[in-house]
Design a protein around this motif. Structure first.
Motif, PDB file in Angstrom:
ATOM      1  N   ALA A 109     -26.777 -53.694 -35.982  1.00  0.00           N
ATOM      2  CA  ALA A 109     -25.853 -53.847 -34.859  1.00  0.00           C
ATOM      3  C   ALA A 109     -25.898 -55.267 -34.309  1.00  0.00           C
ATOM      4  O   ALA A 109     -24.858 -55.840 -33.940  1.00  0.00           O
ATOM      5  CB  ALA A 109     -26.184 -52.845 -33.754  1.00  0.00           C
ATOM      6  N   LYS A 110     -27.096 -55.858 -34.250  1.00  0.00           N
ATOM      7  CA  LYS A 110     -27.226 -57.227 -33.741  1.00  0.00           C
ATOM      8  C   LYS A 110     -26.562 -58.228 -34.693  1.00  0.00           C
ATOM      9  O   LYS A 110     -25.841 -59.134 -34.259  1.00  0.00           O
ATOM     10  CB  LYS A 110     -28.699 -57.590 -33.562  1.00  0.00           C
ATOM     11  CG  LYS A 110     -29.472 -56.650 -32.635  1.00  0.00           C
ATOM     12  CD  LYS A 110     -28.853 -56.576 -31.252  1.00  0.00           C
ATOM     13  CE  LYS A 110     -29.653 -55.627 -30.355  1.00  0.00           C
ATOM     14  NZ  LYS A 110     -29.004 -55.459 -29.027  1.00  0.00           N
ATOM     15  N   VAL A 111     -26.824 -58.046 -35.992  1.00  0.00           N
ATOM     16  CA  VAL A 111     -26.223 -58.936 -36.985  1.00  0.00           C
ATOM     17  C   VAL A 111     -24.703 -58.775 -36.984  1.00  0.00           C
ATOM     18  O   VAL A 111     -23.950 -59.762 -37.012  1.00  0.00           O
ATOM     19  CB  VAL A 111     -26.793 -58.646 -38.386  1.00  0.00           C
ATOM     20  CG1 VAL A 111     -26.080 -59.507 -39.436  1.00  0.00           C
ATOM     21  CG2 VAL A 111     -28.295 -58.906 -38.421  1.00  0.00           C
ATOM     22  N   ALA A 112     -24.247 -57.511 -36.942  1.00  0.00           N
ATOM     23  CA  ALA A 112     -22.813 -57.249 -36.936  1.00  0.00           C
ATOM     24  C   ALA A 112     -22.166 -57.825 -35.683  1.00  0.00           C
ATOM     25  O   ALA A 112     -21.040 -58.331 -35.723  1.00  0.00           O
ATOM     26  CB  ALA A 112     -22.546 -55.745 -37.015  1.00  0.00           C
ATOM     27  N   GLY A 113     -22.872 -57.739 -34.551  1.00  0.00           N
ATOM     28  CA  GLY A 113     -22.354 -58.304 -33.309  1.00  0.00           C
ATOM     29  C   GLY A 113     -22.150 -59.798 -33.412  1.00  0.00           C
ATOM     30  O   GLY A 113     -21.144 -60.343 -32.931  1.00  0.00           O
TER      31      GLY A 113
END
Length: 206
Positions: free
Chosen positions: A179-183
């Motif tokens: 989720a952090k990388v995708a964000g």
């Protein structure tokens, strides 16, 4: 009314490149990874269906709709960029689940931002409008574009459906990291859309 294979192939390739089905996997998993298996399976077909509906509407009457509302492609890019930036900030900060977790759970991410503007974004909409304009009056070209749109969304549906198996491998910690990388990636896409929007407004004189 011969089927135009060239138009079909060109449209499929263009939409696949723009919509980038493999690139949607981390964003899809980050948004639905903590939901129930039933929700994930439903989102895997709902998002492409929403995108198919939006793109089909713009394929049929996109130019007329934009002209009537006095909206240009740069405006679509700017709006899509701002919406994606909000989603990216939620993924990066986790604020989407803070304070009102129930409200967050009630949000159908298959509609927004997955269906639109991630899949049916300004790029895909613009490509379809241009493609339809290029084959004006050619029934075979219209059929080819329609077939290409359906083909691409079937590809997206299959990719998203089978990407849910990765959740078992990643686990909760992996989904959080994803989720952090995708964000971060989503924020970059949003900023690029906003930059393209500004450049478009400058090029067209506002």
């Amino acid at each position: 009314m011969p089927f135009d294979v060239t138009v079909y192939t060109t449209t499929v390739i263009t939409l696949v490149v723009i919509m980038d089905p493999p690139g949607q996997i981390p964003l899809f998993l980050s948004l639905v990874g903590t939901r129930s298996p039933e929700y994930r399976r439903r989102a895997a077909w709902q998002a492409p269906m929403v995108s198919l509906l939006v793109i089909s509407v713009f394929a049929v009457g996109g130019k007329a709709i934009l002209n009537y509302l006095h909206i240009g492609i740069p405006a679509l890019q700017g709006a899509g960029g701002l919406l994606l930036l909000l989603v990216a900030l939620q993924l990066l900060t986790g604020l989407g689940n803070a304070g009102s977790p129930q409200a967050s759970e009630d949000v159908n991410v298959a509609l927004v931002p997955l269906g639109t503007p991630l899949l049916a974004g300004p790029g895909a909409i613009a490509a379809v409008i241009v493609g339809v304009g290029a084959v004006a009056g050619d029934a075979g070209g219209y059929v080819a574009i329609a077939a290409a749109i359906i083909t691409v969304h079937l590809i997206v549906m299959v990719v998203l459906r089978y990407s849910t198996f990765l959740i078992r491998v990643l686990g909760v910690g992996g989904i959080t990291l994803l989720a952090k990388v995708a964000g971060l990636l989503l924020a970059a896409i949003a900023v690029q859309l906003i930059a393209d929007s500004i450049a478009g407004f400058i090029a067209t004189g506002g």
